[in-house]
Scaffold this active site. Structure first.
Site, PDB file in Angstrom:
ATOM      1  N   ARG A 170      11.575  -1.053  11.415  1.00 11.45           N
ATOM      2  CA  ARG A 170      10.258  -0.474  11.925  1.00 11.45           C
ATOM      3  C   ARG A 170       9.928  -1.664  13.257  1.00 11.45           C
ATOM      4  NH1 ARG A 170       4.954   0.622   7.940  1.00 11.45           N
ATOM      5  NH2 ARG A 170       4.162  -0.531  10.188  1.00 11.45           N
ATOM      6  N   ARG A 172      -0.614  -8.603  13.162  1.00 15.99           N
ATOM      7  CA  ARG A 172      -1.272  -7.920  12.573  1.00 15.99           C
ATOM      8  C   ARG A 172      -2.203  -8.353  11.613  1.00 15.99           C
ATOM      9  NH1 ARG A 172       4.463  -5.153  10.411  1.00 15.99           N
ATOM     10  NH2 ARG A 172       2.730  -4.040   9.010  1.00 15.99           N
ATOM     11  N   ARG A 187      12.233  -5.296   5.566  1.00 14.07           N
ATOM     12  CA  ARG A 187      12.080  -4.319   4.951  1.00 14.07           C
ATOM     13  C   ARG A 187      12.288  -3.276   5.472  1.00 14.07           C
ATOM     14  NH1 ARG A 187       5.699  -1.598   5.105  1.00 14.07           N
ATOM     15  NH2 ARG A 187       6.266  -2.668   7.759  1.00 14.07           N
ATOM     16  N   LYS A 213       0.678  -1.073  -0.049  1.00 21.27           N
ATOM     17  CA  LYS A 213      -0.057   0.041   0.225  1.00 21.27           C
ATOM     18  C   LYS A 213       0.538   1.426  -0.155  1.00 21.27           C
ATOM     19  CE  LYS A 213      -1.650  -1.014   4.206  1.00 21.27           C
ATOM     20  NZ  LYS A 213      -1.430  -2.263   4.491  1.00 21.27           N
ATOM     21  N   ARG A 266      -9.590   0.894   8.339  1.00 19.22           N
ATOM     22  CA  ARG A 266      -9.197  -0.104   8.617  1.00 19.22           C
ATOM     23  C   ARG A 266     -10.275  -1.063   9.195  1.00 19.22           C
ATOM     24  NH1 ARG A 266      -3.462   0.654   8.561  1.00 19.22           N
ATOM     25  NH2 ARG A 266      -2.787  -1.168   9.560  1.00 19.22           N
TER      26      ARG A 266
HETATM   27  P1  AP5 Z   1       4.725  -1.605   1.494  1.00 17.85           P
HETATM   28  O1  AP5 Z   1       5.042  -0.622   1.124  1.00 17.85           O
HETATM   29  O2  AP5 Z   1       5.011  -1.287   3.706  1.00 17.85           O
HETATM   30  O3  AP5 Z   1       3.199  -2.460   2.085  1.00 17.85           O
HETATM   31  P2  AP5 Z   1       2.194  -2.166   3.180  1.00 17.85           P
HETATM   32  O4  AP5 Z   1       1.318  -2.374   2.480  1.00 17.85           O
HETATM   33  O5  AP5 Z   1       1.792  -0.024   2.609  1.00 17.85           O
HETATM   34  O6  AP5 Z   1       2.961  -2.178   4.552  1.00 17.85           O
HETATM   35  P3  AP5 Z   1       2.622  -1.968   6.279  1.00 17.85           P
HETATM   36  O7  AP5 Z   1       3.431  -2.709   7.094  1.00 17.85           O
HETATM   37  O8  AP5 Z   1       3.272  -0.016   6.261  1.00 17.85           O
HETATM   38  O9  AP5 Z   1       1.429  -1.499   6.758  1.00 17.85           O
HETATM   39  P4  AP5 Z   1       0.228  -1.792   7.700  1.00 17.85           P
HETATM   40  O10 AP5 Z   1      -1.047  -1.766   7.519  1.00 17.85           O
HETATM   41  O11 AP5 Z   1       0.462  -2.742   8.473  1.00 17.85           O
HETATM   42  O12 AP5 Z   1       1.174  -0.391   8.292  1.00 17.85           O
HETATM   43  P5  AP5 Z   1       0.868   1.101   8.723  1.00 17.85           P
HETATM   44  O13 AP5 Z   1       1.897   1.718   8.986  1.00 17.85           O
HETATM   45  O14 AP5 Z   1      -0.467   1.384   7.989  1.00 17.85           O
HETATM   46  O15 AP5 Z   1       5.905  -2.932   1.492  1.00 17.85           O
HETATM   47  C1  AP5 Z   1       6.297  -3.858   2.889  1.00 17.85           C
HETATM   48  C2  AP5 Z   1       7.328  -4.136   1.860  1.00 17.85           C
HETATM   49  O16 AP5 Z   1       7.176  -5.012   0.450  1.00 17.85           O
HETATM   50  C3  AP5 Z   1       8.461  -3.171   1.337  1.00 17.85           C
HETATM   51  O17 AP5 Z   1       9.831  -3.399   2.380  1.00 17.85           O
HETATM   52  C4  AP5 Z   1       8.571  -3.072   0.083  1.00 17.85           C
HETATM   53  O18 AP5 Z   1       9.578  -2.301  -0.571  1.00 17.85           O
HETATM   54  C5  AP5 Z   1       8.010  -4.357  -0.233  1.00 17.85           C
HETATM   55  N1  AP5 Z   1       7.308  -4.517  -1.469  1.00 17.85           N
HETATM   56  C6  AP5 Z   1       6.229  -3.884  -2.209  1.00 17.85           C
HETATM   57  N2  AP5 Z   1       5.503  -3.884  -3.114  1.00 17.85           N
HETATM   58  C7  AP5 Z   1       6.638  -4.852  -3.365  1.00 17.85           C
HETATM   59  C8  AP5 Z   1       6.603  -5.746  -4.699  1.00 17.85           C
HETATM   60  N3  AP5 Z   1       4.912  -5.905  -5.631  1.00 17.85           N
HETATM   61  N4  AP5 Z   1       6.989  -6.899  -4.446  1.00 17.85           N
HETATM   62  C9  AP5 Z   1       8.449  -7.257  -3.301  1.00 17.85           C
HETATM   63  N5  AP5 Z   1       8.615  -6.102  -2.854  1.00 17.85           N
HETATM   64  C10 AP5 Z   1       7.410  -5.321  -2.394  1.00 17.85           C
HETATM   65  O19 AP5 Z   1      -0.073   0.697  10.145  1.00 17.85           O
HETATM   66  C11 AP5 Z   1       1.114   0.393  11.365  1.00 17.85           C
HETATM   67  C12 AP5 Z   1       0.161   0.303  12.311  1.00 17.85           C
HETATM   68  O20 AP5 Z   1      -0.759   1.616  12.932  1.00 17.85           O
HETATM   69  C13 AP5 Z   1      -1.065  -0.355  12.960  1.00 17.85           C
HETATM   70  O21 AP5 Z   1      -0.191  -1.567  13.003  1.00 17.85           O
HETATM   71  C14 AP5 Z   1      -1.923   0.675  13.608  1.00 17.85           C
HETATM   72  O22 AP5 Z   1      -1.277  -0.258  14.797  1.00 17.85           O
HETATM   73  C15 AP5 Z   1      -2.287   1.813  13.719  1.00 17.85           C
HETATM   74  N6  AP5 Z   1      -2.205   2.645  12.816  1.00 17.85           N
HETATM   75  C16 AP5 Z   1      -2.563   2.860  11.305  1.00 17.85           C
HETATM   76  N7  AP5 Z   1      -3.868   3.154  10.876  1.00 17.85           N
HETATM   77  C17 AP5 Z   1      -5.290   3.181  11.330  1.00 17.85           C
HETATM   78  C18 AP5 Z   1      -6.195   3.041  11.645  1.00 17.85           C
HETATM   79  N8  AP5 Z   1      -6.383   3.737  10.474  1.00 17.85           N
HETATM   80  N9  AP5 Z   1      -6.886   2.708  12.061  1.00 17.85           N
HETATM   81  C19 AP5 Z   1      -6.023   1.976  13.445  1.00 17.85           C
HETATM   82  N10 AP5 Z   1      -5.088   1.919  13.710  1.00 17.85           N
HETATM   83  C20 AP5 Z   1      -4.209   1.924  12.699  1.00 17.85           C
END
Ligand code: AP5
Length: 212
Positions: A158, A169, A125, A13, A88
């Site tokens: 992270r 997660r 990552r 994402k 979410r």
């Molecule tokens: P990346 O692009 O970082 O993937 P992502 O889907 O963004 O993963 P996240 O871990 O950031 O998502 P998340 O939803 O768990 O975290 P968030 O920060 O929103 O890619 C991942 C890796 O793969 C990278 O190394 C990249 O280079 C590689 N990659 C990408 N695409 C690729 C491909 N096609 N092929 C190969 N490699 C690839 O949330 C974190 C925390 O915040 C949550 O757990 C929660 O506690 C809180 N939070 C955030 N939003 C909310 C909400 N709305 N409500 C409640 N709590 C929330």
């Protein structure tokens, strides 16, 4: 153009949101990034949020709504936005409709990947502390070890990319976030994307759908 990116942790994402934001000149709104900025303080609330995030659980809706509502009211969102990490759960999806008033006219991309891929991507990552660009030690390594290609800042791992937190997660995603795909499908806004492909191919299929 209002774009929502759904998908499990590690589905790409953030990576795709950054590219969409650059190519279509749209603000990238990531609740995860906003929260990580908010927890850099030392007060009790910041510490509490930090602990929740490190465990892989969801931060309470009220906190998310207050930061998101302020962000969505900023001038730059008039032309649209890319939402990454929100909504979410179903409550957040309904709240988003309320905040926007006009009951959301969205394009929703669901990035579909298997759990093995999630673990492989998240455990290797690395993220830039300054510009938040994502790297992967195997699939997308930085040119100079430990440094961001774009700005030269240090990369870090992270806290929620540790094995226990990744497991949690995924559990939270399956219970809370997976039903969102059905919610947007019923509204006719959902487009599923095979996110197992490499970054370029995933972006190409998102672009193709958008151009249509
Ligand atoms: P990346 O692009 O970082 O993937 P992502 O889907 O963004 O993963 P996240 O871990 O950031 O998502 P998340 O939803 O768990 O975290 P968030 O920060 O929103 O890619 C991942 C890796 O793969 C990278 O190394 C990249 O280079 C590689 N990659 C990408 N695409 C690729 C491909 N096609 N092929 C190969 N490699 C690839 O949330 C974190 C925390 O915040 C949550 O757990 C929660 O506690 C809180 N939070 C955030 N939003 C909310 C909400 N709305 N409500 C409640 N709590 C929330």
């Amino acid at each position: 153009m209002r774009i929502i990116l759904l998908g499990p942790p590690g589905s790409g994402k953030g990576t795709q949101a950054i590219r969409l934001s650059r190519d279509y000149d749209l603000p990238h709104i990531s609740t995860g990034d906003m929260l990580r900025e908010a927890v850099s303080g030392k007060d009790r609330m910041a510490q509490k949020i930090k602990e929740i995030m490190e465990s892989g659980a969801l931060v309470p809706d009220e906190i998310i709504f207050s930061i998101l509502e302020k962000r969505l009211k900023k001038e730059d969102t008039r032309k649209g936005f890319v939402l990454d990490g929100f909504p979410r759960n179903l409550e957040q999806a309904r709240e988003l409709d309320k905040i926007l008033g006009d009951a959301g006219d969205f394009v929703v991309f669901d990035l579909v990947v298997g759990e093995d891929t999630v673990v492989r991507r998240l455990s290797k990552r690395r993220v830039c502390k300054k510009c938040r660009v994502n790297y992967h030690l195997e699939f997308q390594p930085p040119k100079i070890g430990g440094k961001c290609d774009e700005c030269g800042f240090s990369l870090y791992q992270r806290d929620d990319d540790k094995p226990e937190a990744i497991k949690n997660r995924l559990k939270v995603y399956n219970k809370e976030s997976r039903p969102l795909a059905e919610y947007y499908k019923e509204r006719g806004s959902l487009i599923s994307i095979n996110a197992e492909l490499d970054e370029e191919q995933v972006f190409a299929s998102i672009r193709e759908k958008l151009e249509k």
